[in-house]
Design a protein around this motif. Structure first.
Motif, short mmCIF file in Angstrom:
data_model
loop_
_atom_site.label_atom_id
_atom_site.label_comp_id
_atom_site.label_asym_id
_atom_site.label_seq_id
_atom_site.Cartn_x
_atom_site.Cartn_y
_atom_site.Cartn_z
N THR A 13 13.46 76.92 74.57
CA THR A 13 13.53 76.38 73.10
C THR A 13 14.92 76.61 72.75
OG1 THR A 13 11.27 77.36 72.88
CG2 THR A 13 12.94 77.14 70.78
N LYS A 14 15.74 77.54 73.13
CA LYS A 14 17.03 77.67 72.75
C LYS A 14 17.94 76.67 73.10
CE LYS A 14 18.74 82.29 73.17
NZ LYS A 14 19.46 83.32 73.80
N GLU A 15 17.57 76.25 74.51
CA GLU A 15 18.28 75.07 75.17
C GLU A 15 18.05 73.79 74.29
OE1 GLU A 15 17.52 75.26 79.00
OE2 GLU A 15 18.76 76.82 79.54
N SER A 16 16.75 73.50 73.88
CA SER A 16 16.53 72.37 73.30
C SER A 16 17.23 72.15 71.85
CB SER A 16 15.01 71.85 73.29
OG SER A 16 14.47 72.43 72.00
N ILE A 17 17.15 73.50 71.16
CA ILE A 17 17.74 73.46 69.85
C ILE A 17 19.37 73.53 70.02
CG2 ILE A 17 18.31 75.13 67.91
CD1 ILE A 17 15.55 76.23 67.87
N LYS A 18 19.87 73.95 71.01
CA LYS A 18 21.50 73.81 71.12
C LYS A 18 21.85 72.42 71.37
CE LYS A 18 23.36 78.22 72.18
NZ LYS A 18 23.56 79.11 73.44
N LYS A 19 21.17 71.58 72.15
CA LYS A 19 21.20 70.15 72.19
C LYS A 19 21.24 69.44 71.10
CE LYS A 19 19.05 68.28 76.18
NZ LYS A 19 17.79 68.05 76.75
N ASN A 20 20.17 69.86 70.25
CA ASN A 20 19.98 69.01 68.90
C ASN A 20 21.19 69.61 67.85
OD1 ASN A 20 17.77 67.44 69.49
ND2 ASN A 20 16.51 68.95 68.90
N LEU A 21 21.49 70.66 68.14
CA LEU A 21 22.74 71.34 67.32
C LEU A 21 24.05 70.46 67.28
CD1 LEU A 21 23.18 75.07 67.59
CD2 LEU A 21 22.69 73.71 65.81
N SER A 22 24.13 69.78 68.56
CA SER A 22 25.46 69.02 68.79
C SER A 22 25.13 67.65 68.20
CB SER A 22 25.47 68.57 70.44
OG SER A 22 24.56 67.92 70.86
N LEU A 23 23.98 67.36 67.58
CA LEU A 23 23.89 65.79 66.87
C LEU A 23 24.03 66.02 65.26
CD1 LEU A 23 20.61 64.86 68.77
CD2 LEU A 23 23.08 64.15 69.27
N VAL A 24 23.95 67.36 65.02
CA VAL A 24 23.95 67.68 63.59
C VAL A 24 25.26 68.20 62.91
CG1 VAL A 24 21.39 67.78 63.22
CG2 VAL A 24 22.88 69.95 63.46
N ASP A 25 25.44 68.22 61.48
CA ASP A 25 26.66 68.53 60.93
C ASP A 25 26.20 70.12 60.27
OD1 ASP A 25 28.23 66.30 61.60
OD2 ASP A 25 26.74 65.24 59.75
N ILE A 26 25.01 70.10 60.04
CA ILE A 26 24.65 71.36 59.39
C ILE A 26 23.26 71.97 59.74
CG2 ILE A 26 23.92 70.14 57.22
CD1 ILE A 26 24.53 72.47 55.57
N VAL A 27 22.94 73.12 59.49
CA VAL A 27 21.57 73.54 60.21
C VAL A 27 21.18 73.88 58.66
CG1 VAL A 27 20.21 75.19 61.54
CG2 VAL A 27 22.26 73.81 62.46
N TYR A 28 19.68 73.97 58.49
CA TYR A 28 18.98 74.72 57.61
C TYR A 28 18.19 75.72 58.16
CZ TYR A 28 20.07 70.45 54.68
OH TYR A 28 20.82 69.27 54.04
N GLU A 29 18.44 76.86 58.09
CA GLU A 29 17.67 78.18 58.37
C GLU A 29 16.59 78.64 57.55
OE1 GLU A 29 19.80 81.52 59.22
OE2 GLU A 29 17.94 82.77 59.75
N ILE A 30 15.32 78.29 57.63
CA ILE A 30 14.29 78.21 56.60
C ILE A 30 13.63 79.67 57.08
CG2 ILE A 30 12.88 76.85 57.90
CD1 ILE A 30 11.73 76.16 55.36
N ILE A 31 13.67 80.34 55.81
CA ILE A 31 13.10 81.78 55.80
C ILE A 31 11.88 81.89 54.88
CG2 ILE A 31 14.97 82.57 57.03
CD1 ILE A 31 15.52 84.17 54.71
#
Ligand SMILES: Nc1nc2c(ncn2[C@@H]2O[C@H](COP(=O)(O)OP(=O)(O)OP(=O)(O)O)[C@@H](O)[C@H]2O)c(=O)[nH]1
Ligand SMILES: [Mg+2]
Length: 281
Positions: A13-31
């Motif tokens: 999961t961590k790896e796939s999120i990191k991969k997607n991270l490189s495609l975006v400018d900002i992350v919404y961390e929803i809690i």
């Protein structure tokens, strides 16, 4: 959806999120605004690194208004940008868009300097199960509309959705594992429905919830079920609620399973009140 998290699964999961991270400018961390500590993934800071991030305290409509303010200033003090959102009723979405512009200013300027003009800001959502990732995607996209489709040069599986303010949102959120080590956190996650009711059986869970609610204020149970809780044990209280609600099985015994489900369900829906379960230490 409930997922059993194993170290291998977490790593993937961590790896796939990191991969997607490189495609975006900002992350919404929803809690979840009712449990802002318990609903954060324990490794999120390490996963996100220096990527601009906006904390979205979702389900703010179910949380206590005063506590929402307290948590907001808590995160702001830590220099983490935060907004209160109710994605079921489209509240706070404009702030999400505005903050996205503010937080990506550096990146946008850098792109402009390289001659890249009007490239939309790209965002993705991450969060633990059931915090409202899909609901947020829907409410953000409702305002602008259709999917962008596969973008050439970007992984085929990634769909982008145009959202308000010419932003683009990755349509698959990153589903993170919750904290599991702490019993209190586990209860908070179970009370709010973030994990399946398997940590405890439903009856023990409702006992714990009644205890917890009464610690915060006795008025919640008293007003909702029109009973007095003074000098009563959670057991007595649940028997009384069960009697009032006609949760009786043959022989006149209380149907504890039924009354427990009612109490949990009513807390989760917010009908017992807007109740935040934890405050910053
Ligand atoms: N009251 C309220 N309910 C919300 C809000 N956002 C989501 N919900 C509800 O919370 C539940 C979970 O929402 P989802 O959007 O499915 O959550 P998710 O994070 O996509 O869940 P998974 O895909 O299972 O990880 C649904 O019943 C939503 O209707 C909100 O802001 N306020
Ligand atoms: Mg979902």
């Amino acid at each position: 959806m409930n997922i059993n998290w194993y170290p291998g699964h977490m790593k993937k999961t961590k790896e796939s999120i990191k991969k997607n991270l490189s495609l975006v400018d900002i992350v919404y961390e929803i809690i979840d605004a009712r449990i802002p500590y318990s609903s954060r993934n324990p490794d999120v800071d390490g996963i996100l690194g220096n990527k601009p991030r906006l904390i979205i305290m979702n389900k703010s409509d179910l949380a206590d208004a005063e506590s929402n303010k307290i948590w907001k200033s808590y995160f702001e003090q830590k220099k983490i940008p935060v907004v209160n959102v109710d994605s079921l009723n489209n509240k706070g979405l404009d702030q999400v868009i505005n903050m996205s512009y503010v937080l990506t200013e550096e990146k946008r300027k850098a792109l402009e300097n390289r001659g890249v003009k009007n490239r939309p800001i790209r965002a993705m959502i991450i969060g633990i199960p059931n915090v409202g990732k899909s609901t947020l995607i829907n409410s953000l996209s409702k305002r602008k509309g259709a999917k962008v489709g596969n973008r050439p040069g970007v992984t085929k599986a990634n769909q982008w959705i145009k959202i308000k303010g010419d932003l683009e949102l990755l349509d698959t959120p990153g589903i993170l594992w919750p904290k599991f080590e702490d019993k209190e956190v586990g209860l908070n996650l179970a009370f709010t429905g973030a994990i399946k009711d398997e940590l405890l059986d439903i009856e023990s869970l409702s006992f714990e919830l009644v205890k917890r609610l009464n610690l915060i204020s006795t008025k919640f149970i008293e007003n909702r079920y029109n009973i007095s809780v003074e000098d009563k044990s959670p057991y007595d209280i649940i028997v009384e609620i069960g009697t009032k609600r006609g949760c009786i099985i043959r022989g006149g015994e209380i149907d504890f399973n039924k009354v427990s489900n009612i109490i949990l369900d009513e807390y989760r829906k917010g009908v017992i009140g807007r109740i935040t379960l934890e405050l910053p230490n």
